[in-house]
Design a protein around this motif. Structure first.
Motif, PDB file in Angstrom:
ATOM      1  N   ASP A  71      -7.778  -1.657  34.070  1.00 11.78           N
ATOM      2  CA  ASP A  71      -7.767  -3.104  33.820  1.00 11.78           C
ATOM      3  C   ASP A  71      -8.031  -3.824  35.141  1.00 11.78           C
ATOM      4  OD1 ASP A  71      -5.399  -2.422  35.027  1.00 11.78           O
ATOM      5  OD2 ASP A  71      -4.090  -3.398  33.560  1.00 11.78           O
ATOM      6  N   GLY A  72      -7.830  -5.131  35.179  1.00  4.66           N
ATOM      7  CA  GLY A  72      -8.067  -5.885  36.395  1.00  4.66           C
ATOM      8  C   GLY A  72      -6.815  -6.008  37.232  1.00  4.66           C
ATOM      9  N   THR A 380     -12.303  -5.660  46.257  1.00  6.54           N
ATOM     10  CA  THR A 380     -10.857  -5.447  46.233  1.00  6.54           C
ATOM     11  C   THR A 380     -10.509  -4.140  45.527  1.00  6.54           C
ATOM     12  OG1 THR A 380     -10.430  -7.819  46.257  1.00  6.54           O
ATOM     13  CG2 THR A 380      -8.669  -6.410  45.433  1.00  6.54           C
ATOM     14  N   SER A 381      -9.736  -3.299  46.190  1.00 10.16           N
ATOM     15  CA  SER A 381      -9.274  -2.019  45.644  1.00 10.16           C
ATOM     16  C   SER A 381     -10.416  -1.076  45.270  1.00 10.16           C
ATOM     17  CB  SER A 381      -8.353  -2.236  44.442  1.00 10.16           C
ATOM     18  OG  SER A 381      -7.201  -2.952  44.829  1.00 10.16           O
ATOM     19  N   ALA A 382     -11.606  -1.309  45.858  1.00 10.52           N
ATOM     20  CA  ALA A 382     -12.714  -0.366  45.737  1.00 10.52           C
ATOM     21  C   ALA A 382     -12.633   0.636  46.878  1.00 10.52           C
ATOM     22  CB  ALA A 382     -14.049  -1.117  45.780  1.00 10.52           C
ATOM     23  N   GLY A 415     -16.368   1.219  42.333  1.00 12.61           N
ATOM     24  CA  GLY A 415     -15.258   0.637  41.585  1.00 12.61           C
ATOM     25  C   GLY A 415     -14.718  -0.639  42.190  1.00 12.61           C
ATOM     26  N   GLY A 416     -13.430  -0.899  41.936  1.00 16.74           N
ATOM     27  CA  GLY A 416     -12.760  -2.089  42.436  1.00 16.74           C
ATOM     28  C   GLY A 416     -12.386  -3.049  41.322  1.00 16.74           C
ATOM     29  N   ILE A 417     -11.990  -4.249  41.714  1.00 19.39           N
ATOM     30  CA  ILE A 417     -11.603  -5.296  40.768  1.00 19.39           C
ATOM     31  C   ILE A 417     -12.669  -6.385  40.769  1.00 19.39           C
ATOM     32  CG2 ILE A 417      -9.902  -7.085  40.214  1.00 19.39           C
ATOM     33  CD1 ILE A 417      -7.778  -5.317  41.513  1.00 19.39           C
ATOM     34  N   SER A 436     -14.034  -2.663  37.883  1.00 19.52           N
ATOM     35  CA  SER A 436     -15.480  -2.639  38.095  1.00 19.52           C
ATOM     36  C   SER A 436     -16.044  -1.238  37.850  1.00 19.52           C
ATOM     37  CB  SER A 436     -15.806  -3.075  39.519  1.00 19.52           C
ATOM     38  OG  SER A 436     -17.203  -3.036  39.744  1.00 19.52           O
ATOM     39  N   TYR A 437     -17.191  -1.206  37.190  1.00 18.21           N
ATOM     40  CA  TYR A 437     -17.902   0.049  36.955  1.00 18.21           C
ATOM     41  C   TYR A 437     -19.082   0.205  37.918  1.00 18.21           C
ATOM     42  CZ  TYR A 437     -21.069  -3.134  34.548  1.00 18.21           C
ATOM     43  OH  TYR A 437     -21.909  -4.179  34.268  1.00 18.21           O
TER      44      TYR A 437
END
Length: 463
Positions: A71-72, A380-382, A415-417, A436-437
């Motif tokens: 999820d986000g 973010t968070s990737a 990835g990431g948000i 994120s895909y």
């Protein structure tokens, strides 16, 4: 990532913006000798789902993706925060050269292993063909609550990839060890002097809430912990352990641990900013050098303003000029440029900034905003997954003097948000964000760069 300090919660102002105007009395940053422009090229991986805050390993040009969330950004309400149905409960293998991916459910694994490998913000490091994963936070059916896992899992990357590709995931390529010292999330794991070093992070058990209600227990480690792990598969065992604690400088989580080279050539890491300050729900602005034998050195006279949370990063060293360049891609930051003006937003929004911090030959630091930006509010968070073919030092710094081409593939952002708005968390709009895909190649092209320096006074502060 946990978005606010879990102390007594102070309401965040709707918006605090400070326009910082250039002044002749400001000490200009050193002239940049950065010889590259940055180029991102999207890689098509049809059907790949989104994920963030995961661990990865790589082998033979492919990536192993473990854990994280689908999820986000997490919600503010305790009942809606970190729902178990959005734990990443699959292991993925991605081949960026072909755009293919493979996925296998964690269900064939035992409950202890399965629960650990679907957690988020794990601390991880790959050494040779073994991926080490410590801690991480998620709902545990066994515990009946959200916990930080007091566990280490080791994975033989190549064998696990083969099992996922062949649809036959089993436990033969996994090792597992329980120890309360592993119960850390939001830290970073590195390798120095044949030891794993676990830097910063916190233990967080229970359900998140932003107002210090009694739904959780939290404790920062304030520490650098060193482990030597023997027999990674046949019963992992801790053969060495030490710990250094500093409640001021090492109170860090959700930061970037950047590959580093000291001026004497020794390998190390740099803690880049992170959260939260003890007396304010704001990120740290100064960094900390990390070296062997638990050496650490705060850098209080330099403030990094353009990158403050976990995001993709890379570093490279130019021996000819004795300069170390560190790049940061998007994410969250308390400051960003709007034209030529530097904006301060204490809600710490998502940004599109690609920034660089350089350590010069005299030991001074400077920060620059690159003219290139992220495609949308990403990062973010990737994770940045480096090109394994490039020459590097033992902590992962790219050695540029050994590279003669005018363009090079440095690695990938994975990835990431994703978010369509800059402050979804504080405006209680987490539902508009998503995992994120996307996958991007990161290219460095030899060219002169038109950067914006972040100008600071001699004591490191902005005028």
């Amino acid at each position: 990532m946990l978005m606010t300090s879990i102390r007594s919660f102070l309401p965040i102002p709707l918006l605090l913006i400070l326009l910082l105007i250039h002044d002749p009395s400001v000490l200009a940053a050193q002239d940049s000798s950065f010889p590259y422009s940055v180029r991102l090229e999207q890689v098509a991986v049809p059907g790949l789902p989104g994920f963030h805050s995961f661990a990865y390993g790589q082998h033979d040009g492919k990536w192993l993706i473990v854990g994280g969330r689908t999820d986000g950004i997490h919600a503010r309400q305790p009942f809606a925060s970190f729902p178990a149905n959005h734990n990443n409960n699959h292991i993925f293998v991605i081949d960026p050269s072909t755009g293919e991916f493979f996925a296998e459910s964690l269900n064939p694994l035992s409950s202890g292993l399965r629960e650990h490998l679907q957690s988020t913000n794990m601390n991880f490091q790959q050494i040779a063909d073994t991926l080490y994963i410590m801690g991480g936070y998620a709902f545990s059916e066994t515990a009946g609550d959200h916990i930080t896992f007091p566990k280490l899992t080791t994975i033989v990357v190549s064998e696990t990839m083969n099992d996922v590709i062949n649809g036959s995931l089993n436990e033969k390529s996994f090792g597992h060890l329980y120890d309360e010292r592993f119960a850390v999330t939001g830290g970073q794991l590195g390798e120095l002097d044949d030891k794993l070093i676990l830097v910063g992070g916190h233990r967080f058990d229970g359900r998140y809430n932003p107002r210090d209600m009694p739904t959780f227990r939290q404790e920062y480690t304030h520490a650098i912990q060193s482990f030597r792990i023997d027999h990674a598969l046949s019963g992992p065992d801790i053969s060495f352990y030490s710990k250094v604690v500093d409640t001021d400088h090492l109170r860090r989580r959700d930061y970037n641990l950047v590959p580093y080279i000291f001026r004497d050539g020794e390998p190390g890491y740099m803690i880049s900013t992170g959260v939260f300050q003890r007396e304010a729900n704001l990120p740290f602005l100064y960094n900390v050098e990390i070296g062997k034998e638990e050496f650490y050195n705060p850098i209080p006279d330099f403030e990094q303003l353009l990158s403050h949370y976990h995001s993709p990063k890379l570093s490279f060293y130019k021996e000819e000029s004795d300069e170390l360049h560190m790049l940061f891609f998007g994410g969250l930051a308390q400051f960003y440029f709007q034209g030529d003006q530097l904006i301060q937003d204490d809600r710490v929004p998502f940004v599109t900034t690609i920034s660089r911090v350089t350590r010069f030959s005299d030991g001074s630091f400077a920060e620059f905003a690159l003219p290139e930006e992220m495609p949308d509010l990403k990062g973010t968070s990737a994770e940045f997954i480096p090109n394994p073919e490039l020459p590097k030092n033992e902590t992962g710094v790219i050695l540029m003097d050994a590279i003669e081409t005018d363009e090079l593939l440095a690695g990938y952002i994975v990835g990431g948000i994703d978010t369509p708005i800059v402050n979804p968390f504080v405006t209680n709009q987490s539902a508009v964000t998503s995992a994120s895909y996307t996958v991007y190649e990161v290219w460095l092209d030899r060219a002169e760069s038109d950067e914006k320096p972040v100008e600071q006074t001699p004591d490191g502060t902005l005028l």
